[in-house]
Design a protein around this motif. Structure first.
Motif: not given
Length: 313
Positions: A197-205, A241-242, A302-309
């Motif tokens: 579920e997390a991987a599917d969501f992350a891909l949309t971001k 690992r993102y 910070l970039e990972a946070l901004e892309m995800l959320t």
């Protein structure tokens, strides 16, 4: 810049139960609740760097809170509140230090496994595959390349080592023998669903979640039984690992939002196993990141946070 990093939480009136690589865990006046404080410490290859990354603990906390909320339908978690005003009185007086980096959580009996799920062939999984065509003893198709997506996400547990020791990759059979087949099956099922579920969501971001590590615990439930819950942090750049999806190219390592940047710097600077306490000739003095590495690492978190959320700190 790194002078602004919180290396030690230092809450003198609270009992420090455990100081991990990143988190400080304190007892509270409620015997069933613990205080988790995410410091700005950073570690790689089991080395805790002497200087930290400013705001890293706040980024980790915000990402964990985001995922706790998003995935709460999969499995209950240990999370109670991140609002310091709702915490016990003895905790509230440290609000200035704790704001944004603390969580009140349920006390749980930790399941002694690192519950790793891999969707791509990278890290220690790739190293093992090159030698034997397996990952944690699980055979994979021949001819795969580094960073290639696996046919199916794999649950690949490792032992949970004491601090300073190395976690050991183990086969699913050995993991089941450590914690019992029934509990193992529950952990595997939850870990795989959380990852998918997390991987599917992350891909949309625009992010590929290549692999991640979950931790589970047990809390008392009705009728003397125990309930499995998710503990620790969740899907942060420290435990995952993102990769940026736009730059994904199998066949070699990928640019990443995790600690790979720091790992690469350590390796270039001469780190190897056996030198955990400091550079050659300076053993015992520890490792200190260059300011450019501190800044580069902070930027990636910070970039990972901004892309995800969709928002920063």
């Amino acid at each position: 810049m790194s002078s602004g990093a919180l290396i030690d939480s230092n809450l003198p009136d609270l009992q420090l139960l455990n100081k991990g690589k990143v988190r400080d865990v304190y007892a509270t006046s409620d015997p069933n609740l613990l205080l988790f404080v995410a410091s700005d410490r950073i570690s790689a290859y089991d080395v805790i760097l002497r200087n930290g990354v400013p705001d890293k603990g706040k980024v980790l906390t915000k990402i964990s809170l985001f995922w706790f909320e998003k995935l709460k339908h999969v499995i209950p978690t240990h999370f109670v509140t991140a609002n310091v005003d709702e915490m016990p009185a003895e905790v509230r007086k440290y609000k200035d230090t704790l704001e944004g980096r603390a969580m009140l959580v349920k006390k749980a009996k930790v399941v002694p496994l690192e519950a790793i799920v891999r969707g791509y062939l990278a890290g220690s999984g790739w190293a093992e595959y090159k030698k034997s065509g397996t990952v944690h003893g699980i055979p994979l198709p021949s001819g795969m390349v580094e960073s290639q997506q696996l046919p199916e996400p794999l649950f690949t547990p490792s032992t949970k080592a004491e601090q300073g020791e190395h976690d050991e990759n183990i086969s699913p059979e050995r993991a089941a023998s450590i914690i019992g087949q029934e509990l193992y099956a529950k952990v595997e099922r939850a870990a795989l669903q959380l990852y998918k579920e997390a991987a599917d969501f992350a891909l949309t971001k625009g992010l590929i979640l290549a692999d991640t590590k979950f931790e589970f615990g047990l809390i008392p439930a009705a009728g003397g039984s125990e309930e499995l819950i998710l503990v620790d942090e969740l899907l942060t750049p420290d435990s995952s690992r993102y990769w940026p999806a736009a730059e994904y190219k199998p066949g070699g390592p990928q640019p990443s939002f995790d600690k790979q940047y720091l790992r690469d710097w350590l390796t270039k600077t001469g780190f190897r196993k056996g030198l955990e306490s400091g550079p050659e000739g300076k053993e015992g003095q520890g490792w200190v990141m260059d300011e450019s590495v501190v800044e580069g690492t902070r930027k990636r978190y910070l970039e990972a946070l901004e892309m995800l959320t969709g928002s920063g700190l």
